[in-house]
Design an enzyme around this catalytic site. Structure first.
Site, PDB file in Angstrom:
ATOM      1  N   LYS A  10       0.832  -1.212   0.000  1.00  0.00           N
ATOM      2  CA  LYS A  10       0.000   0.000   0.000  1.00  0.00           C
ATOM      3  C   LYS A  10       0.868   1.264   0.000  1.00  0.00           C
ATOM      4  CE  LYS A  10      -3.819  -2.356   2.324  1.00  0.00           C
ATOM      5  NZ  LYS A  10      -4.887  -2.228   3.353  1.00  0.00           N
ATOM      6  N   TYR A  50     -12.271  -1.519  -3.716  1.00  0.00           N
ATOM      7  CA  TYR A  50     -12.837  -1.822  -2.388  1.00  0.00           C
ATOM      8  C   TYR A  50     -14.375  -1.807  -2.386  1.00  0.00           C
ATOM      9  CZ  TYR A  50      -8.442  -1.878   0.298  1.00  0.00           C
ATOM     10  OH  TYR A  50      -7.224  -2.211   0.836  1.00  0.00           O
ATOM     11  N   PHE A  58     -15.313   3.067   7.178  1.00  0.00           N
ATOM     12  CA  PHE A  58     -13.946   3.387   6.772  1.00  0.00           C
ATOM     13  C   PHE A  58     -13.769   3.502   5.258  1.00  0.00           C
ATOM     14  CE2 PHE A  58     -14.258  -1.241   7.390  1.00  0.00           C
ATOM     15  CZ  PHE A  58     -13.758  -1.741   6.191  1.00  0.00           C
ATOM     16  N   ARG A  86      -1.621 -14.706   3.886  1.00  0.00           N
ATOM     17  CA  ARG A  86      -2.367 -14.063   4.977  1.00  0.00           C
ATOM     18  C   ARG A  86      -1.666 -14.288   6.320  1.00  0.00           C
ATOM     19  NH1 ARG A  86      -7.136 -11.869   3.633  1.00  0.00           N
ATOM     20  NH2 ARG A  86      -8.082 -12.099   5.687  1.00  0.00           N
ATOM     21  N   THR A  92      -5.672  -7.789  10.096  1.00  0.00           N
ATOM     22  CA  THR A  92      -5.917  -6.443   9.544  1.00  0.00           C
ATOM     23  C   THR A  92      -5.488  -5.367  10.533  1.00  0.00           C
ATOM     24  OG1 THR A  92      -7.798  -7.306   8.321  1.00  0.00           O
ATOM     25  CG2 THR A  92      -7.704  -4.920   8.595  1.00  0.00           C
ATOM     26  N   ARG A 103       2.373  -6.925   9.254  1.00  0.00           N
ATOM     27  CA  ARG A 103       1.585  -5.833   9.850  1.00  0.00           C
ATOM     28  C   ARG A 103       2.013  -5.548  11.290  1.00  0.00           C
ATOM     29  NH1 ARG A 103      -4.024  -7.862   7.070  1.00  0.00           N
ATOM     30  NH2 ARG A 103      -4.060  -6.426   5.294  1.00  0.00           N
ATOM     31  N   ASN A 113      -1.935  -0.228   6.957  1.00  0.00           N
ATOM     32  CA  ASN A 113      -1.447  -1.542   7.400  1.00  0.00           C
ATOM     33  C   ASN A 113      -0.540  -2.226   6.362  1.00  0.00           C
ATOM     34  OD1 ASN A 113      -3.454  -2.191   5.618  1.00  0.00           O
ATOM     35  ND2 ASN A 113      -4.603  -3.523   6.993  1.00  0.00           N
ATOM     36  N   GLU A 127      -9.718  -9.747  -7.949  1.00  0.00           N
ATOM     37  CA  GLU A 127      -8.713  -8.716  -7.658  1.00  0.00           C
ATOM     38  C   GLU A 127      -7.541  -8.779  -8.642  1.00  0.00           C
ATOM     39  OE1 GLU A 127      -7.784  -9.094  -3.475  1.00  0.00           O
ATOM     40  OE2 GLU A 127      -9.786  -8.419  -2.891  1.00  0.00           O
TER      41      GLU A 127
END
Ligand code: CMP
Length: 138
Positions: A10, A50, A58, A86, A92, A103, A113, A127
């Site tokens: 990100k 998203y 959010f 994951r 998250t 994270r 994150n 995705e």
């Protein structure tokens, strides 16, 4: 089961120079990077990505954040890669993430994150196709 998943570093991860750390962890864990590129989403493109979170409190904030700077998008491939990636990312909310996860080690809040990963084969497919065209998908 051989799977593919979509990984994103990100804007916070890119701007904080964490690309190498994140990619290093994936490689060390034996996850194969089948495709990789840097992209910059505008607000509408972030909202499209998203879409499943539309209406959540959010949503505005996370789509502002995801369109605030470049991201690195990757297709990861391998046995059980959705779960394995994951596990590497952690929860998250970094406060709930296990020791040694990306994270837990790098995230600064629940939104910033550092990484994203698909949560199911169905979403991985959606995705991956959101960011990569047929010539790029391994
Ligand atoms: P990600 O796994 O990419 O999926 C949705 C993103 O929204 C999440 O990571 C966070 O960056 C952000 N987010 C912010 N607040 C929340 C929240 N309360 N629950 C889930 N995701 C959140």
């Amino acid at each position: 089961m051989m799977e593919k998943t979509l990984s994103i570093i990100k804007p916070d991860g890119v701007s904080r120079n964490l690309m190498g750390d994140v990619i290093g962890r994936l490689e060390k864990e034996g996850l194969k990077i089948g495709a990789i590129k840097m992209i910059r989403m505008n607000k509408a493109q972030a909202k499209g990505f998203y879409k499943v979170h539309e209406g959540k409190p959010f949503f505005e904030s996370v789509t502002d954040f995801m369109s605030s700077g470049p991201c690195v998008v990757m297709i990861l491939e391998g046995e059980n890669v959705i779960f394995r990636y994951r596990e590497l990312m952690g929860a998250t909310n970094f406060k709930d993430a296990a020791e040694g996860t990306i994270r837990r080690d790098f995230a600064t809040d629940i939104e910033k994150n550092v990484v994203h990963g698909s949560d199911s084969p169905e979403n991985a497919d959606i995705e991956i196709n959101y960011f990569f065209n047929a010539l790029e998908i391994p």
